[in-house]
Design an enzyme around this catalytic site. Sequence first.
Site, PDB file in Angstrom:
ATOM      1  CG  ASP A  97      29.107  49.933  37.186  1.00  0.00           C
ATOM      2  OD1 ASP A  97      30.258  49.806  36.747  1.00  0.00           O
ATOM      3  OD2 ASP A  97      28.328  48.976  37.350  1.00  0.00           O
ATOM      4  CB  CYS A 151      51.315  51.758  42.048  1.00  0.00           C
ATOM      5  SG  CYS A 151      51.557  50.011  41.690  1.00  0.00           S
ATOM      6  CB  CYS A 157      48.263  42.829  43.038  1.00  0.00           C
ATOM      7  SG  CYS A 157      49.120  43.775  41.760  1.00  0.00           S
ATOM      8  CB  CYS A 161      46.310  36.973  40.773  1.00  0.00           C
ATOM      9  SG  CYS A 161      44.829  36.651  39.790  1.00  0.00           S
ATOM     10  CB  CYS A 176      39.530  37.885  36.791  1.00  0.00           C
ATOM     11  SG  CYS A 176      39.019  38.820  38.244  1.00  0.00           S
ATOM     12  CB  CYS A 207      44.644  41.603  43.383  1.00  0.00           C
ATOM     13  SG  CYS A 207      43.112  42.474  42.976  1.00  0.00           S
ATOM     14  CB  CYS A 211      47.425  46.329  47.542  1.00  0.00           C
ATOM     15  SG  CYS A 211      48.013  47.947  46.980  1.00  0.00           S
TER      16      CYS A 211
END
Length: 263
Positions: A97, A151, A157, A161, A176, A207, A211
């Site tokens: 991260d 993808c 997605c 949203c 978001c 999202c 998928c």
Amino acid sequence: MKLDEIFCGLPYGFSAFSDIKDSLLDCRARQRLPKDAKTVISVLFPYYLGEEYYKNANVSRYAVSADYHIITGEIMEKITLSLKNEYPENEFEYFIDNSPIPEVRAAVNAGLGVFGKNSLFINEKYGSWVFLGEIVTDRFFEPAKKNKNLCSGCNKCVLSCPGEALGENGVIIEKCLSFLSQKKGELSEEVIKKMEQTGCAWGCDICQTVCPMNKNAAITPIEAFFETAKPYVTAADSIDGRAFAWRGKRVIERNLAVLNKPS
């Protein structure tokens, strides 16, 4: 010792450090990069537990188990130590991260998956339900040759949203819902309404749940995610060791109050 054993059976791949050295992120951890870095090793940490674990969840799936920094950090420390023992002449530094590495790009370059239209990384086996980690080394490992296009660009997605935050240029972070649910201070009426609609007190998974690449995602082999799973959070719960602890308890308490207020 074989590399698959070193990486504890987790998906991993190699990419050239030279491909991302001009896109490094500015953070303090950048100081730990090996001086003559040659390879970025991307490691995937699947966290999907199976739908039965999420039926009554009121937090984002990544926050159902204990803070992933703790779980993945322990595994990365073990992997890095094994690599140092196997190749004592080389340096190995791991990042989780808080990383100078553009992690999604590195994972794509390593041949582990693709960049989704929701700006998340998508793996063929585990979908987007993965955490990413990187190990940077001055040892050369042969980079991945080819990436598989997963993808399909179906736009599910984008269309699903709740904040209309997804578009051709990626995520508009200020729209978001996951980002907005983590902000301190008062929530707008619009955010409150969307939070009530999703039933999620921390983050947003829409999202990802729509998928197609997540439809048959494999369950995580990492036992610690199961052992620490707590999908339903209350204001009385301790936030120690949880993914939402970094924001302090007031934020999650505020969000829970939104979901629990009388109708």
